[in-house]
Structure formats: C-alpha cells, structure tokens
Scaffold this motif. Sequence first.
Motif, PDB file in Angstrom:
ATOM      1  N   LEU A 128      49.785  53.728  69.672  1.00 18.45           N
ATOM      2  CA  LEU A 128      50.086  53.426  71.073  1.00 18.45           C
ATOM      3  C   LEU A 128      48.842  53.493  71.958  1.00 18.45           C
ATOM      4  N   SER A 129      47.689  53.716  71.358  1.00 18.43           N
ATOM      5  CA  SER A 129      46.486  53.969  72.148  1.00 18.43           C
ATOM      6  C   SER A 129      45.716  52.699  72.482  1.00 18.43           C
ATOM      7  N   ASP A 130      46.405  51.598  72.550  1.00 14.63           N
ATOM      8  CA  ASP A 130      45.757  50.337  72.910  1.00 14.63           C
ATOM      9  C   ASP A 130      46.643  49.605  73.911  1.00 14.63           C
ATOM     10  N   PRO A 131      46.065  49.146  75.023  1.00 18.35           N
ATOM     11  CA  PRO A 131      46.849  48.490  76.069  1.00 18.35           C
ATOM     12  C   PRO A 131      47.647  47.300  75.541  1.00 18.35           C
ATOM     13  N   LEU A 169      50.595  48.617  73.647  1.00 17.73           N
ATOM     14  CA  LEU A 169      51.547  49.172  74.612  1.00 17.73           C
ATOM     15  C   LEU A 169      52.353  48.037  75.239  1.00 17.73           C
ATOM     16  N   ALA A 229      47.298  54.135  77.690  1.00 18.98           N
ATOM     17  CA  ALA A 229      46.626  53.992  76.400  1.00 18.98           C
ATOM     18  C   ALA A 229      45.571  55.077  76.233  1.00 18.98           C
ATOM     19  N   ALA A 236      47.364  58.219  75.312  1.00 17.51           N
ATOM     20  CA  ALA A 236      47.772  58.143  73.906  1.00 17.51           C
ATOM     21  C   ALA A 236      46.572  58.363  73.001  1.00 17.51           C
TER      22      ALA A 236
END
Lengths: 98, 98
Positions: free
Chosen positions: A22-25, A28, B16, B19
């Motif tokens: 989930l760490s990428d726009p 997301l 993000a 996250a």
Amino acid sequence: MVTAPPSTDVSRLHAAAVARALSDPKRLCVVEKLGAGERSVSELSRDVGCQVPNMSQHLAVLRAAGLVASRREGSTVRYRLVDPRVLDACRLLQQVAG
Amino acid sequence: MVTAPPSTDVSRLHAAAVARALSDPKRLCVVEKLGAGERSVSELSRDVGCQVPNMSQHLAVLRAAGLVASRREGSTVRYRLVDPRVLDACRLLQQVAG
DNA sequence: GCGCGGCTTGCGTACTTGCGCAAGTGATGA
DNA sequence: TCATCACTTGCGCAAGTACGCAAGCCGCGC
C-alpha cells in the motif's frame, strides 16, 4: 474475537508486506478504484495514468500481498479486492496522514 | 464528518508515505511498543533486537512520516506515538494480512 | 573541565523497487 | 490460420533502502 493482539513475528512480517503493497500512491489509487467494483487492467492504467505493463506490475504486487484477485472475462482480465477491509486500511492511512 | 472520502492526489501521497513507514517489521514492532507508552531508543533497540544506530534510523523514518515524536528526558530520548490511530492501522494491517 | 553513556549522523555496501521498452502468451474474430 | 487486442514477463537502469561501522554531538556526574 477473531483477532487477539498477539503480534507474533510472522504476523508482523505479513502486515509489513501489506503495508509495503500500500506504500505507493498508484497502488493506493488502484485499491480505491477496486473498492467501487471490478476493473480491467486497461481501465485501471487509464484511471491511474500509467502504462499497461507498469499497471500489470503494480497489480502483481497487490496480488502477491493477497490484496487483490484476478478473473478472466473473455479477452480481458478483471481485478477485484479480496477483502473490503483493505479499503478501510486505505482510509485509515489517509486519516493518520492527514 | 471528519472523514469524507475525497482522496486527492496529495492525500494519497501522504497515505502512501505512512504506509511506507509501516512497511517494515521492526518499525511495526516499534509502533506496537510505543502503543503501550513512551520508550527510549535503547529500550526499543533491545526489544526489537537491532543496534542502536539502526533503531535511531527507523525512528527517524517514523518521525519523518509524522507517526512518532521525541522528547528529551535527562540523558535519554523518549519516543511516543503522535496519534493512537496508528495502532489501529497496525492492527488492521495484521487483520488484512491474516 | 572531563570523561562517559545515550543518540544521532555520515559513509560504504548489498539489496530492492519503479519505470519504460521490447518480447512473449492467450483468447477473439475475420 | 492469421491478425489483433489484452495482458504478462524479461531486461536494464536510475533511484531508494536497510544495515553495520565509525565518528560526532549532547547532557550528566565526577
């Protein structure tokens, strides 16, 4: 309750993998779109604004984390959220980030 | 309501980043520990099982994401969670990962 | 002032990631 | 069968990350 707060090493490892996914726009954004229903790869790449191979890779990341699943429908492949709580997680992340 | 579902580009960017900060088992562990109250860097590094400089870097990542804050107390530095919802996010991540 | 314990920062290395581009796979329709 | 569309995979590169180690900084007690 289903989820006591044990927090073993492995559960943290899995949770970290989910957070990583989930760490990428863009990812997301994909999750949010999928929250509204199934989408094809080309639809998602158009909405997010990236090339199809790139989107395919992002979807592979999400699938590896167990967040989305795919289904063939004719010549297209449609993706969906595996667990609606993923959407809650996204919203919570945005609240915390706010 | 506090939480409309607008999801602008910037809010996704921030989410993000959060996250990303939670995408490491050690940092997840740190957040859980801090959920029980303030801790010093050396305590955390002992609990998590890494060297102090490494823990300091992980804490810097969490602070850059706005998840923790630090406070000097004598010769030690004590960290705390800025927002208790971060703990909720951790738990939700573990549930989704389960 | 001086040394010392507690943290932070800088540096080098090995590893991972996001991306574009080209090539491969698979199903559909002519 | 063959061309075409939808998607996946392989490859190379630039950028970012985690870690250990050494050095610097900063309060506190002597």
